[in-house]
Scaffold this active site. Structure first.
Site, PDB file in Angstrom:
ATOM      1  N   LYS A  77       0.860  -1.189   0.000  1.00 17.91           N
ATOM      2  CA  LYS A  77       0.000   0.000   0.000  1.00 17.91           C
ATOM      3  C   LYS A  77       0.894   1.236   0.000  1.00 17.91           C
ATOM      4  O   LYS A  77       1.799   1.362   0.830  1.00 17.91           O
ATOM      5  CB  LYS A  77      -0.877   0.021   1.251  1.00 17.91           C
TER       6      LYS A  77
HETATM    7  O1  G3P Z   1      -8.905   0.729   4.693  1.00 13.63           O
HETATM    8  C1  G3P Z   1      -8.852   2.033   5.186  1.00 13.63           C
HETATM    9  C2  G3P Z   1      -9.474   2.129   6.527  1.00 13.63           C
HETATM   10  O2  G3P Z   1      -8.783   1.346   7.446  1.00 13.63           O
HETATM   11  C3  G3P Z   1      -9.647   3.509   7.006  1.00 13.63           C
HETATM   12  O3  G3P Z   1     -10.838   3.504   7.710  1.00 13.63           O
HETATM   13  O4  G3P Z   1     -12.527   4.262   9.261  1.00 13.63           O
HETATM   14  O5  G3P Z   1     -10.113   4.958   9.573  1.00 13.63           O
HETATM   15  O6  G3P Z   1     -11.483   5.913   7.732  1.00 13.63           O
HETATM   16  P1  G3P Z   1     -11.252   4.726   8.620  1.00 13.63           P
END
Ligand code: G3P
Length: 214
Positions: free
Chosen positions: A83
């Site tokens: 990533k």
């Molecule tokens: O895959 C990306 C994810 O882990 C981010 O999620 O909820 O932190 O925006 P969030």
């Protein structure tokens, strides 16, 4: 449609694998920080239980350093996908790594043009963060629709991994518009399966079963 689990927690990942709902895994530094063990130990453990892409994030910001870090991460297992954030240096690294046969997933995508540039640079996957866009008052799933249209217009093979999923509605919309992959936190995977009418139906069938003479 493929489901990835968005987690670095081996127990959660194992449960998703047992359900047949983990075609791959995405991790990030925030998810790793919640677990015990070094990132390398965690990636190794995940690769042992999941038969599919396991995304490990490079934290360097300079292109040459991202490439060096990615080469090391890629040695951990054949299924490791790197990533890399959607920056200028990030895309330079993606371009080099993909030519070397190392798969990349361009992350922190917030615009259709970032997604187009990532595909042109050769990314195998991209991660538009729908929940974080929704947080700003924009519509994250509309961005995914635009990216799908652009990729279809030109036949890009880069797969869209809908990320930052916060609800089962995000997963449903991703499926309806034809996103290739949704990466889903384990709590939402459990919610996808559950319905109160299923639970009520089981209870009433069990009650009636008792009335049958056996
Ligand atoms: O895959 C990306 C994810 O882990 C981010 O999620 O909820 O932190 O925006 P969030």
């Amino acid at each position: 449609m493929k489901f990835f689990i968005d987690s670095a927690n081996v127990e959660e990942i194992q449960k998703a694998v047992d359900l047949g709902l983990a075609d791959g895994v995405t991790t990030n530094p925030t998810l790793l920080a919640k677990e015990k063990g070094t990132p390398e130990e965690i990636y190794k453990a995940i690769c042992q239980i999941v038969d599919g892409p396991v995304c490990a994030e490079a934290i360097s910001l300079d292109a040459d350093e991202i490439i060096a870090e990615s080469m090391n991460l890629a040695k951990i297992h054949d299924n490791i996908v790197i990533k890399i954030p959607a920056t200028k240096d990030g895309l330079m690294a993606v371009n080099t790594l993909e030519k070397e046969g190392i798969k990349t997933n361009v992350t922190l995508i917030f615009s259709a043009m970032q997604a187009l540039a990532a595909a042109k640079a050769g990314a195998s996957y991209i991660c538009p963060f729908v929940g974080r866009l929704d947080d700003t008052g924009q519509n994250g799933m509309e961005l995914v629709e635009q990216i799908l249209q652009i990729y279809e217009n030109y036949g890009f093979t880069t797969e869209i991994v809908v990320a930052s999923i916060r609800s089962i509605g995000h997963v449903q919309t991703a499926a309806l518009i034809g996103a290739h992959i949704a990466t889903i936190p384990y709590a939402i995977i459990e919610k996808l399966i559950k319905h109160p009418l299923t639970d009520a139906g089981i209870q009433s069938f069990l009650k009636d079963w008792e009335k049958i003479s056996k």
